[in-house]
Design an enzyme around this catalytic site. Sequence first.
Site, PDB file in Angstrom:
ATOM      1  N   CYS A 117      43.211  17.027   6.676  1.00 43.09           N
ATOM      2  CA  CYS A 117      44.240  17.744   5.939  1.00 43.09           C
ATOM      3  C   CYS A 117      45.438  16.807   5.711  1.00 43.09           C
ATOM      4  CB  CYS A 117      44.674  18.983   6.717  1.00 43.09           C
ATOM      5  SG  CYS A 117      45.179  18.638   8.401  1.00 43.09           S
ATOM      6  N   CYS A 125      47.229  15.575   8.760  1.00 46.81           N
ATOM      7  CA  CYS A 125      46.524  14.606   9.598  1.00 46.81           C
ATOM      8  C   CYS A 125      46.742  13.201   9.054  1.00 46.81           C
ATOM      9  CB  CYS A 125      45.027  14.905   9.631  1.00 46.81           C
ATOM     10  SG  CYS A 125      44.639  16.641   9.841  1.00 46.81           S
TER      11      CYS A 125
END
Lengths: 320, 77
Positions: free
Chosen positions: B11, B14
Amino acid sequence: MFGWWQYIVDLLVYDLAGMERGTPVAAAIDFFLFDTVKILLLLIVIIFAITFIRTFFPPERTRRILAAKKEGLWGAHVAAALLGIVTPFCSCSAVPLFIGFVEAGIPLGVTFSYLIAAPMVNEVALGMLYGMFGFKVALIYLVSGEVIAIVSGIIIGRLGLEKWVEECVYTIKVGAQEVTVPTFRERISESYQFTLQVLGKIWLYVLIGIGIGALMHGWIPAGALAQYAGRDNPFAVLVAVVAGVPLYANAAGVIPLVAELSRAGVAMGTALAFMMAVTALSIPEMILLRRVLKPKLLAIFVAIVSLGIIMTGYLFNTLL
Amino acid sequence: MKKLQVLGTGCPKCKQLAQMTETAAQELGIEYELIKVTDINDILSFGVMMTPALVVDGVLKVAGKVPPVAEIKKLLA
């Protein structure tokens, strides 16, 4: 609460800039300035408050609390739905959370109560609804989101659908994590950082949303859409939800739009149902959840939540 | 040599954490190896349910948030 700010904005727009009262351009600019500042201030307060509460409920703790509750009792579902509010839900965490919960022995229905409440009731939406429609609508949004999560979770639990969870979920071992308790200072600093991060991410959507709202405010007369999507059209809610599910947008961008739709005559329940469908159900999240749920269970999940939102929409159209 | 693992399924947050960890390590001038852990089983084996997370030499330091670079530096030192 924001009367002082309206006063300043009016001074700026009408006296200082010398714009003529009642013209669409002036109305749009006045509205844009007033709403932007009001909503951003409210968002700061509400996001900070929820993030602060959140520091007391990291997922490991939520998992422990829920695992200790007895199956089949309302209490477990209510607790799950409440804990869902304070979760920093990003759809990429849906899968690890789901596996972590199931692995800890939390019943499937309770896990769903949590998974439904987390994206549906979020602090940004709550802050914006409060800012634009007042306390009553914000409360209705909060309560109905919780009720949908609790009831949907209970139904999914009763249906006994464990067989439609992908087998891999039951074989994964979740490692132990040490939980350190943060100090008061750390909680404050974490809330501060998170509030800044969220605002940094959504401010543009908020401005665009309010901008579109401001244009509509200036040029579309109140009640213009009433004949199409007012409370007398029985299909309006249905259409709003069906249209909203595939859309994926931040609550921050949708709510200013919802506000204007409602001013233009779209019934409040219809507008709220649209917003809930946009924020609670999204295709990216479904694709992620497909890794842990078999298609049948995924379809039941989507169907139950959609139905819940549709019913809420009709309920508000009747109440408000 | 520090072993830095950034846990996350990919995502935006991250990626942000991975990038900030890299910046922090470079500013500290330490020798490091950065590994992105994207497999859900591996992520869960650290007990992490909320991504992104940072693991330094096998010890979980941060989960579910992206701290500022200054704070990451303290965790790496």
